[in-house]
Scaffold this motif. Structure first.
Motif, PDB file in Angstrom:
ATOM      1  N   SER A   1       0.852  -1.190   0.000  1.00 25.73           N
ATOM      2  CA  SER A   1       0.000   0.000   0.000  1.00 25.73           C
ATOM      3  C   SER A   1       0.884   1.235   0.000  1.00 25.73           C
ATOM      4  CB  SER A   1      -0.912   0.014   1.231  1.00 25.73           C
ATOM      5  OG  SER A   1      -1.582   1.261   1.353  1.00 25.73           O
ATOM      6  N   ASP A   2       0.458   2.271  -0.718  1.00 25.30           N
ATOM      7  CA  ASP A   2       1.215   3.522  -0.758  1.00 25.30           C
ATOM      8  C   ASP A   2       0.866   4.447   0.401  1.00 25.30           C
ATOM      9  OD1 ASP A   2       2.545   2.803  -3.068  1.00 25.30           O
ATOM     10  OD2 ASP A   2       1.018   3.666  -4.391  1.00 25.30           O
ATOM     11  N   ARG A   3      -0.118   4.080   1.204  1.00 29.69           N
ATOM     12  CA  ARG A   3      -0.517   4.929   2.322  1.00 29.69           C
ATOM     13  C   ARG A   3       0.538   4.849   3.424  1.00 29.69           C
ATOM     14  NH1 ARG A   3      -6.215   4.545   5.770  1.00 29.69           N
ATOM     15  NH2 ARG A   3      -6.149   6.689   6.607  1.00 29.69           N
ATOM     16  N   PRO A   4       1.191   5.972   3.742  1.00 30.60           N
ATOM     17  CA  PRO A   4       2.270   5.905   4.730  1.00 30.60           C
ATOM     18  C   PRO A   4       1.765   5.690   6.151  1.00 30.60           C
ATOM     19  CG  PRO A   4       1.992   8.148   3.911  1.00 30.60           C
ATOM     20  CD  PRO A   4       1.028   7.307   3.165  1.00 30.60           C
ATOM     21  N   VAL A   5       2.687   5.251   6.975  1.00 30.38           N
ATOM     22  CA  VAL A   5       2.447   5.069   8.406  1.00 30.38           C
ATOM     23  C   VAL A   5       3.437   5.946   9.158  1.00 30.38           C
ATOM     24  CG1 VAL A   5       2.547   3.457  10.334  1.00 30.38           C
ATOM     25  CG2 VAL A   5       1.569   2.725   8.171  1.00 30.38           C
ATOM     26  N   TYR A   6       2.917   6.740  10.088  1.00 36.18           N
ATOM     27  CA  TYR A   6       3.791   7.576  10.914  1.00 36.18           C
ATOM     28  C   TYR A   6       4.068   6.835  12.217  1.00 36.18           C
ATOM     29  CZ  TYR A   6       5.962  11.837  12.702  1.00 36.18           C
ATOM     30  OH  TYR A   6       6.870  12.761  13.170  1.00 36.18           O
ATOM     31  N   LEU A   7       5.340   6.569  12.484  1.00 34.63           N
ATOM     32  CA  LEU A   7       5.727   5.825  13.678  1.00 34.63           C
ATOM     33  C   LEU A   7       5.769   6.756  14.883  1.00 34.63           C
ATOM     34  CD1 LEU A   7       8.643   3.659  12.219  1.00 34.63           C
ATOM     35  CD2 LEU A   7       6.188   3.168  12.268  1.00 34.63           C
ATOM     36  N   GLY A   8       4.943   6.459  15.869  1.00 31.75           N
ATOM     37  CA  GLY A   8       4.835   7.324  17.039  1.00 31.75           C
ATOM     38  C   GLY A   8       6.033   7.231  17.964  1.00 31.75           C
ATOM     39  N   GLN A   9       6.328   8.351  18.606  1.00 32.79           N
ATOM     40  CA  GLN A   9       7.401   8.418  19.601  1.00 32.79           C
ATOM     41  C   GLN A   9       7.010   9.356  20.741  1.00 32.79           C
ATOM     42  OE1 GLN A   9      10.431   9.319  16.378  1.00 32.79           O
ATOM     43  NE2 GLN A   9      11.689   7.979  17.652  1.00 32.79           N
ATOM     44  N   LEU A  10       5.721   9.392  21.062  1.00 37.21           N
ATOM     45  CA  LEU A  10       5.256  10.293  22.116  1.00 37.21           C
ATOM     46  C   LEU A  10       5.910   9.996  23.457  1.00 37.21           C
ATOM     47  CD1 LEU A  10       1.406  10.485  21.401  1.00 37.21           C
ATOM     48  CD2 LEU A  10       3.135  12.223  20.903  1.00 37.21           C
ATOM     49  N   HIS A  11       6.343   8.754  23.652  1.00 32.71           N
ATOM     50  CA  HIS A  11       6.918   8.352  24.936  1.00 32.71           C
ATOM     51  C   HIS A  11       8.325   8.891  25.140  1.00 32.71           C
ATOM     52  CE1 HIS A  11       8.769   5.766  22.028  1.00 32.71           C
ATOM     53  NE2 HIS A  11       9.608   5.297  22.931  1.00 32.71           N
ATOM     54  N   GLY A  12       9.001   9.257  24.062  1.00 35.53           N
ATOM     55  CA  GLY A  12      10.401   9.654  24.149  1.00 35.53           C
ATOM     56  C   GLY A  12      10.585  11.018  24.786  1.00 35.53           C
ATOM     57  N   ALA A  13      11.750  11.220  25.384  1.00 28.89           N
ATOM     58  CA  ALA A  13      12.033  12.474  26.083  1.00 28.89           C
ATOM     59  C   ALA A  13      12.906  13.418  25.269  1.00 28.89           C
ATOM     60  CB  ALA A  13      12.719  12.168  27.419  1.00 28.89           C
ATOM     61  N   GLU A  14      13.347  12.985  24.099  1.00 31.87           N
ATOM     62  CA  GLU A  14      14.315  13.783  23.350  1.00 31.87           C
ATOM     63  C   GLU A  14      13.719  15.051  22.746  1.00 31.87           C
ATOM     64  OE1 GLU A  14      15.584   9.499  23.304  1.00 31.87           O
ATOM     65  OE2 GLU A  14      13.725  10.611  22.968  1.00 31.87           O
ATOM     66  N   LEU A  15      12.436  15.013  22.389  1.00 26.31           N
ATOM     67  CA  LEU A  15      11.758  16.162  21.791  1.00 26.31           C
ATOM     68  C   LEU A  15      10.539  16.524  22.632  1.00 26.31           C
ATOM     69  CD1 LEU A  15      11.838  15.060  18.040  1.00 26.31           C
ATOM     70  CD2 LEU A  15      13.062  17.022  19.006  1.00 26.31           C
ATOM     71  N   PRO A  16      10.117  17.796  22.620  1.00 22.89           N
ATOM     72  CA  PRO A  16       8.929  18.184  23.387  1.00 22.89           C
ATOM     73  C   PRO A  16       7.697  17.421  22.916  1.00 22.89           C
ATOM     74  CG  PRO A  16      10.138  20.120  22.613  1.00 22.89           C
ATOM     75  CD  PRO A  16      10.742  18.933  21.923  1.00 22.89           C
ATOM     76  N   ARG A  17       6.875  17.012  23.850  1.00 21.32           N
ATOM     77  CA  ARG A  17       5.674  16.255  23.499  1.00 21.32           C
ATOM     78  C   ARG A  17       4.782  17.047  22.543  1.00 21.32           C
ATOM     79  NH1 ARG A  17       2.417  11.999  25.496  1.00 21.32           N
ATOM     80  NH2 ARG A  17       3.995  11.488  27.052  1.00 21.32           N
ATOM     81  N   ALA A  18       4.655  18.350  22.790  1.00 21.07           N
ATOM     82  CA  ALA A  18       3.803  19.171  21.928  1.00 21.07           C
ATOM     83  C   ALA A  18       4.339  19.198  20.502  1.00 21.07           C
ATOM     84  CB  ALA A  18       3.702  20.589  22.487  1.00 21.07           C
ATOM     85  N   GLY A  19       5.660  19.277  20.362  1.00 21.37           N
ATOM     86  CA  GLY A  19       6.255  19.286  19.033  1.00 21.37           C
ATOM     87  C   GLY A  19       6.041  17.967  18.310  1.00 21.37           C
ATOM     88  N   LYS A  20       6.175  16.864  19.030  1.00 19.94           N
ATOM     89  CA  LYS A  20       5.954  15.551  18.417  1.00 19.94           C
ATOM     90  C   LYS A  20       4.497  15.387  18.005  1.00 19.94           C
ATOM     91  CE  LYS A  20       7.851  13.582  21.979  1.00 19.94           C
ATOM     92  NZ  LYS A  20       8.383  12.605  22.955  1.00 19.94           N
ATOM     93  N   ALA A  21       3.591  15.895  18.835  1.00 20.89           N
ATOM     94  CA  ALA A  21       2.167  15.796  18.509  1.00 20.89           C
ATOM     95  C   ALA A  21       1.839  16.625  17.270  1.00 20.89           C
ATOM     96  CB  ALA A  21       1.329  16.251  19.700  1.00 20.89           C
ATOM     97  N   ARG A  22       2.410  17.829  17.185  1.00 18.44           N
ATOM     98  CA  ARG A  22       2.160  18.669  16.005  1.00 18.44           C
ATOM     99  C   ARG A  22       2.710  18.008  14.743  1.00 18.44           C
ATOM    100  NH1 ARG A  22       3.441  22.962  19.559  1.00 18.44           N
ATOM    101  NH2 ARG A  22       5.621  22.907  18.852  1.00 18.44           N
ATOM    102  N   ALA A  23       3.906  17.449  14.855  1.00 16.69           N
ATOM    103  CA  ALA A  23       4.530  16.823  13.685  1.00 16.69           C
ATOM    104  C   ALA A  23       3.724  15.619  13.211  1.00 16.69           C
ATOM    105  CB  ALA A  23       5.961  16.410  14.015  1.00 16.69           C
ATOM    106  N   ALA A  24       3.383  14.735  14.131  1.00 15.92           N
ATOM    107  CA  ALA A  24       2.662  13.518  13.761  1.00 15.92           C
ATOM    108  C   ALA A  24       1.240  13.827  13.316  1.00 15.92           C
ATOM    109  CB  ALA A  24       2.650  12.547  14.940  1.00 15.92           C
ATOM    110  N   GLY A  25       0.532  14.632  14.113  1.00 13.53           N
ATOM    111  CA  GLY A  25      -0.851  14.950  13.770  1.00 13.53           C
ATOM    112  C   GLY A  25      -0.957  15.715  12.468  1.00 13.53           C
ATOM    113  N   GLY A  26      -0.079  16.699  12.292  1.00 13.22           N
ATOM    114  CA  GLY A  26      -0.105  17.481  11.061  1.00 13.22           C
ATOM    115  C   GLY A  26       0.186  16.630   9.842  1.00 13.22           C
TER     116      GLY A  26
END
Length: 344
Positions: free
Chosen positions: A199-224
Motif C-alpha cells: 500500500s502507498d498509504r504511509p504510516v507515521y511511527l509514534g514516539q510520544l513516549h520519548g524524552a528527546e523532543l517536546p511532546r507538543a512538538g511531536k504531537a504537532r509533527a505527527a498529527g499534522g
C-alpha cells in the motif's frame, strides 16, 4: 549533554516524566534481586541483559549464540529467563539487589570480559561494578541510534559501534574509551529480507513516549503529517501513559486513522515516516520507502538525520544503510574470542 555524568543523565530522565517521578517518590520500588545464568565452569565472559527487547537480544544474545557452547559464560538478568538464552544454563538468584551493591558470586571470579549495552540500568550498573572489581574489560554494544540525550559510556569502556561517526559522537571527546565499528545487528537482519510494499498509504511511527523532543512538538509533527497526507498513526508500544492515551483520543476524534493491525513493522508493507525512529532505517534496509518528518527541527535533530542518512519527506526516500560484509554479532563474537584467548 552527558558525556560522563551518569547521575545528571538519570536526573534528567526522571524530570521528563513528572507524574512517574511523583509516583516513585510516594511509592518507591523495591529493589529486585537479579538472576545469574552460568554455562560451563569458571566463566570468562559475563553478559548483562537488562531487558528482553529486540535490540538487546540482537546486541547481546546473538553474539552469545555465535560464541558457541564451548565458551564458558554467565548472564546477569533481572529475572530468570526461560527460552531466551542459547543452550543449557544453570540459574541462581543473586544475593542482593542489582544496582545496590550486590555481592559478586564466586563463580564469576575468573571473568575477564563483560558485555552490556551500558551501565544506566540496574543490571548493567551491577555488571560494571563487578567489571571494575575484577579488572575485566567492559564492552558496550551500541543498540540504538544516538542522540545528545543518550546516557554516557562507562569509564574505560570499549564500544562496539554502528559507525565511526557514532563512536566519535558517543565518546564526546573522551580519551578513556575505545571502539570497534561493527555495524547494527538489527539493521543487518532487516536487510536480510526484501520488503514488499502492498500500500502507498504511509504510516507515521509514534514516539510520544520519548524524552528527546517536546511532546507538543511531536504531537504537532505527527498529527499534522497524518492530516495532510492521510497517513495512519502507529503508536509506539510504550505509549500507554495517560497523556499519550489522551492524545490518541483527540486524534481519533479529529478523524486521524490508526494502524492497529498488530503486524510487525517488517511485515507492514507500507511507507514509513517518523521524527527519528530506528524504524525508518529498518524499512530502508528492507528496501521500503522511508522518510523523516519534523517541522523546524532543532539543530541536533538535523545533525542526527545527516549522521544516519535519513532524508525528509517530500524528496527521495532514505537510502538503505551500508550493510557490513560480516554480521555485526559475529564481529563482536570474534573480538570477544580473541580477547578471551579462545580463538586458535
Amino acid at each position: 549533554m552527558f558525556p560522563e555524568d551518569l547521575i545528571a543523565w538519570r536526573w534528567w530522565q526522571r524530570r521528563q516524566n513528572p507524574l512517574r517521578l511523583l509516583r516513585s517518590a510516594l511509592r518507591p520500588d523495591t529493589p529486585a534481586r537479579p538472576w545469574l545464568a552460568v554455562r560451563g565452569t569458571s566463566p570468562r565472559l559475563l553478559v548483562a541483559l537488562d531487558a528482553t527487547t529486540p535490540t538487546q537480544l540482537a546486541s547481546l544474545v546473538r553474539p552469545l549464540e555465535l560464541l558457541g557452547e564451548n565458551v564458558a559464560a554467565a548472564v546477569l538478568a533481572p529475572s530468570r529467563l526461560n527460552g531466551v538464552l542459547p543452550g543449557e544454563w544453570t540459574w541462581t538468584e543473586v544475593d542482593g539487589a542489582a544496582h545496590y551493591g550486590a555481592a559478586r558470586p564466586e563463580v564469576l571470579d575468573e571473568v575477564a570480559s563483560v558485555l552490556a549495552v551500558g551501565h544506566y540500568l540496574p543490571v548493567g550498573a551491577q555488571a560494571e561494578q563487578w567489571a571494575h572489581e575484577l579488572s575485566a574489560q567492559l564492552f558496550v554494544v551500541q543498540h540504538g541510534l544516538l542522540t545528545p540525550h543518550a546516557p554516557p559510556l562507562p569509564r574505560g569502556a570499549h564500544l562496539f559501534s554502528f559507525t565511526d561517526a557514532d563512536a566519535e559522537f558517543a565518546a564526546s571527546g573522551r580519551t578513556d574509551v575505545a571502539h570497534t565499528t561493527v555495524g547494527s545487528q538489527l539493521l543487518w537482519a532487516a536487510a536480510s529480507g526484501a520488503g514488499t510494499v502492498v500500500s502507498d498509504r504511509p504510516v507515521y511511527l509514534g514516539q510520544l513516549h520519548g524524552a528527546e523532543l517536546p511532546r507538543a512538538g511531536k504531537a504537532r509533527a505527527a498529527g499534522g503529517f497524518c492530516r495532510e497526507t492521510g497517513a495512519e498513526y502507529r503508536p509506539h508500544p510504550a505509549e500507554t501513559d495517560l497523556l499519550s492515551r489522551l492524545q490518541h483520543r483527540r486524534w481519533a476524534s479529529q478523524g486521524i486513522a490508526f494502524d492497529r493491525s498488530g503486524l510487525p513493522l517488517a511485515e507492514l508493507g507500507r511507507p514509513v515516516v517518523s521524527a527519528f525512529s530506528t524504524g525508518v532505517l529498518e524499512a530502508a534496509a528492507r528496501g521500503v520507502p522511508a522518510w523523516v518528518h519534523y517541522p523546524r527541527p532543532p539543530v541536533w535533530l538535523s545533525e542526527f538525520w545527516e549522521r544516519y542518512g535519513m532524508l525528509p519527506w517530500g524528496g527521495d526516500p532514505t537510502p538503505s544503510p551500508i550493510r557490513p560484509a560480516t554480521e555485526p554479532a559475529q564481529a563482536i563474537a570474534n573480538h570477544l574470542l580473541e580477547t578471551l584467548g579462545a580463538r586458535p
